[in-house]
Design an enzyme around this catalytic site. Structure first.
Site, PDB file in Angstrom:
ATOM      1  N   ARG A   1     -10.849 -11.362 -14.322  1.00  0.00           N
ATOM      2  CA  ARG A   1     -11.494 -12.266 -13.356  1.00  0.00           C
ATOM      3  C   ARG A   1     -12.595 -13.084 -14.028  1.00  0.00           C
ATOM      4  NH1 ARG A   1     -15.787  -8.793  -9.757  1.00  0.00           N
ATOM      5  NH2 ARG A   1     -16.535  -7.404 -11.390  1.00  0.00           N
TER       6      ARG A   1
ATOM      7  N   ASP B   1      -7.779  -9.632  -7.223  1.00  0.00           N
ATOM      8  CA  ASP B   1      -7.882 -11.005  -6.713  1.00  0.00           C
ATOM      9  C   ASP B   1      -8.691 -11.922  -7.630  1.00  0.00           C
ATOM     10  OD1 ASP B   1     -10.511 -10.232  -6.256  1.00  0.00           O
ATOM     11  OD2 ASP B   1     -10.299 -10.112  -4.072  1.00  0.00           O
ATOM     12  N   GLY B   2      -9.324 -11.349  -8.658  1.00  0.00           N
ATOM     13  CA  GLY B   2     -10.059 -12.171  -9.606  1.00  0.00           C
ATOM     14  C   GLY B   2     -11.396 -12.674  -9.112  1.00  0.00           C
TER      15      GLY B   2
ATOM     16  N   ARG C   1     -22.497 -16.399 -17.396  1.00  0.00           N
ATOM     17  CA  ARG C   1     -23.108 -15.468 -18.351  1.00  0.00           C
ATOM     18  C   ARG C   1     -23.158 -16.107 -19.733  1.00  0.00           C
ATOM     19  NH1 ARG C   1     -20.578  -9.602 -18.393  1.00  0.00           N
ATOM     20  NH2 ARG C   1     -18.774 -10.604 -19.373  1.00  0.00           N
TER      21      ARG C   1
ATOM     22  N   ASP D   1     -14.150  -1.279 -24.270  1.00  0.00           N
ATOM     23  CA  ASP D   1     -14.138  -2.717 -23.983  1.00  0.00           C
ATOM     24  C   ASP D   1     -15.500  -3.212 -23.527  1.00  0.00           C
ATOM     25  OD1 ASP D   1     -13.042  -1.015 -21.748  1.00  0.00           O
ATOM     26  OD2 ASP D   1     -13.468  -2.829 -20.605  1.00  0.00           O
ATOM     27  N   ASN D   2     -16.441  -2.297 -23.321  1.00  0.00           N
ATOM     28  CA  ASN D   2     -17.802  -2.679 -22.948  1.00  0.00           C
ATOM     29  C   ASN D   2     -18.793  -2.424 -24.077  1.00  0.00           C
ATOM     30  OD1 ASN D   2     -17.038  -3.516 -20.398  1.00  0.00           O
ATOM     31  ND2 ASN D   2     -17.371  -1.507 -19.482  1.00  0.00           N
TER      32      ASN D   2
END
Length: 491
Positions: free
Chosen positions: A95, A127-128, A178, A254-255
């Site tokens: 998303r 739903d993104g 961001r 992934d973080n």
């Protein structure tokens, strides 16, 4: 989607050009009714962006991906990840979109990234979209972390979209803009390694070296030097989290960034009563990502990073593993150094205090804080008052936090005898952090359309070391009736 005039914003597409296998060209969804909720004007200025333009219709469309600068190539990035210890080979930006990169006023290349901009091929049935509350949470906490001096992604703006988001209830939608040094993750390397494409892995490593750790390029073994640089950056970062009582909550691979910046603030929170077992995330049933486990988990993640780089360390697997194991020693050395230096600063200890004595003093204090359920942030700030006088009245605000007064008084006497520096303590011990009850209060009000509590909270946490009249409630722990706090990722 439309294209912006060339003179408005100049974005590069370096990631997409250099690593097309890790990117999917995509467009943000078009949103019906854009409304600016918060804009980080100082950050916008650093990025060379006109704040007046950002506040206008075209600026809001830019901040939501609905207006793309000429030459930009918005992409969804591909990556893998270990989530709560289980490997997921295909995650990616479900998303989110990388709009592109720009050069800030210090000459640094920065990513402009959108979160909540609509479903991508990596959405996995989602739903993104994103709701106002979670996007404002990331804005508040990331900007607080920046003010605390912790490496972090930054928040440029949150824009309401006018589109409802269906979760446990119907919520107003928003997009977070961001800013980051990059969005390269350990998971990016896991994805590249899983393809079996050695050339892609090498190009990704070269991209990371050029962007974040250029000194590695001149090393005898550049890829091993890259690994050591990332290990050192992450060790320093985690130690800084621990020093301020920050609990990330979702330390999946992934973080974990290659830059050493904190990223993804979904279920994060700040610890109040000191307890290494503190967990906030509603889905962390076994406490994998508890406050006290964060250094261990960081090491585990970095071991996964090392696995991806083994083919670049040496053609001989055994030799590659030996090199990785030797280099991994950097983690504990750097972590211990940053932690010890930080704790000495929090206690105002003079340089001549023996390291072993200081370590024992710190360990004893932490045991007292845990046994007495003492608020971590408030204690260190109140301890600074105790350093300003030798009488009991100066120490009373700190003493009042303990049930075991004989135990604390004995510790206090040993500490005071060292001649702690109160002013130095106040420079590193914040009075204001994003207290969980105040964050929830501000987010609830913002969801209902009232941004005043958010503005007040931001005023407090973006100047965390300066005590101000009228901000007393922002320095206080949650009331007892707030109850046990749980966080949710907001996906």
């Amino acid at each position: 989607m439309s294209v912006a005039p060339e003179t408005t914003v100049a974005l590069q597409d370096r990631f997409f050009r250099e690593l097309p296998e890790l990117a999917v060209r995509w467009q943000a969804e078009t949103f019906p009714e854009l409304r600016l909720l918060v804009l980080n004007e100082p950050l916008a200025t650093q990025l060379g962006l006109d704040t007046g333009w950002l506040r206008g219709p075209d600026g809001l469309r830019f901040l939501t991906g609905n207006l793309v600068p000429t030459g930009a190539a918005p992409v969804a990035q591909a990556y893998s990840g270990h989530q709560f210890g289980g490997f997921v080979p295909r995650l990616g930006d479900g998303r989110a979109l990388l709009l592109g990169e720009l050069v800030d006023n210090k000459g640094r290349l920065r990513d402009i990234h959108l979160k909540g901009s609509g479903a991508t091929p990596f959405a996995r049935g989602g739903d993104g979209l994103a709701a106002v509350g979670p996007m404002l949470r990331e804005y508040v906490v990331s900007e607080a972390m920046h003010a605390l001096g912790v490496p972090t992604t930054r928040s440029l703006a949150v824009v309401g979209t006018g589109r409802p988001v269906y979760r446990e209830a119907t919520l107003p939608g928003a997009v977070l803009a961001r800013v980051a040094s990059s969005h390269l993750r350990v998971g990016s390397f896991q994805y590249a390694a899983a393809t079996g494409n050695r050339d892609l892995l090498r190009r990704l490593a070269d991209h990371a070296i050029a962007r974040h750790h250029p000194g590695a390029a001149d090393a005898e073994q550049p890829y091993l030097a890259l690994f050591e640089a990332v290990v050192a950056a992450q060790a320093s970062l985690i130690a800084q989290w621990m020093l301020i009582g920050f609990v990330h909550g979702v330390m999946n691979t992934d973080n974990m960034t290659i830059s050493g910046e904190t990223i993804d603030y979904g279920p994060c929170a700040f610890m109040e009563a000191y307890d290494p077992d503190t967990v906030f995330s509603s889905i962390d049933f076994w406490g994998r990502y508890a406050y006290g486990n964060q250094p261990v988990i960081a090491g585990w993640n970095l071991a996964r990073f090392a696995e991806t780089l083994l083919p670049l360390f040496s053609e001989n697997t055994e030799e590659a593993i030996a090199l990785a194991e030797r280099s991994f020693g950097v983690f504990q050395t750097r972590y211990d150094a940053v932690w010890a230096t930080g704790m000495r600063a929090k206690l105002g200890l003079p340089a001549q205090v023996d390291a072993e004595f200081a370590a024992a003093l710190i360990d004893e204090l932490l045991a007292l804080l845990k046994a007495n359920h003492v608020d971590y942030t408030s204690f260190f700030r109140q301890l600074g008052r105790a350093a300003r006088g030798d009488d009991r009245s100066a120490a009373e605000p700190a003493r009042e936090m303990f049930m075991d007064l004989p135990g604390f008084d004995a510790w206090l006497a040993r500490w005071r005898a060292l001649g702690p520096d109160a002013d130095a303590m106040d420079r590193v011990n914040p009075i204001y952090i994003p207290r969980n009850h105040l964050v929830e209060e501000a987010l609830a009000a913002a969801t209902d359309g009232d941004l005043d509590p958010l503005d007040q909270l931001l005023a407090a946490v973006t100047a965390p070391y300066t005590e101000r009249p009228g901000f007393e409630r922002y320095a206080s722990p949650a009331p007892e009736d707030f109850g046990k706090y749980q966080t949710f990722c907001g996906t």
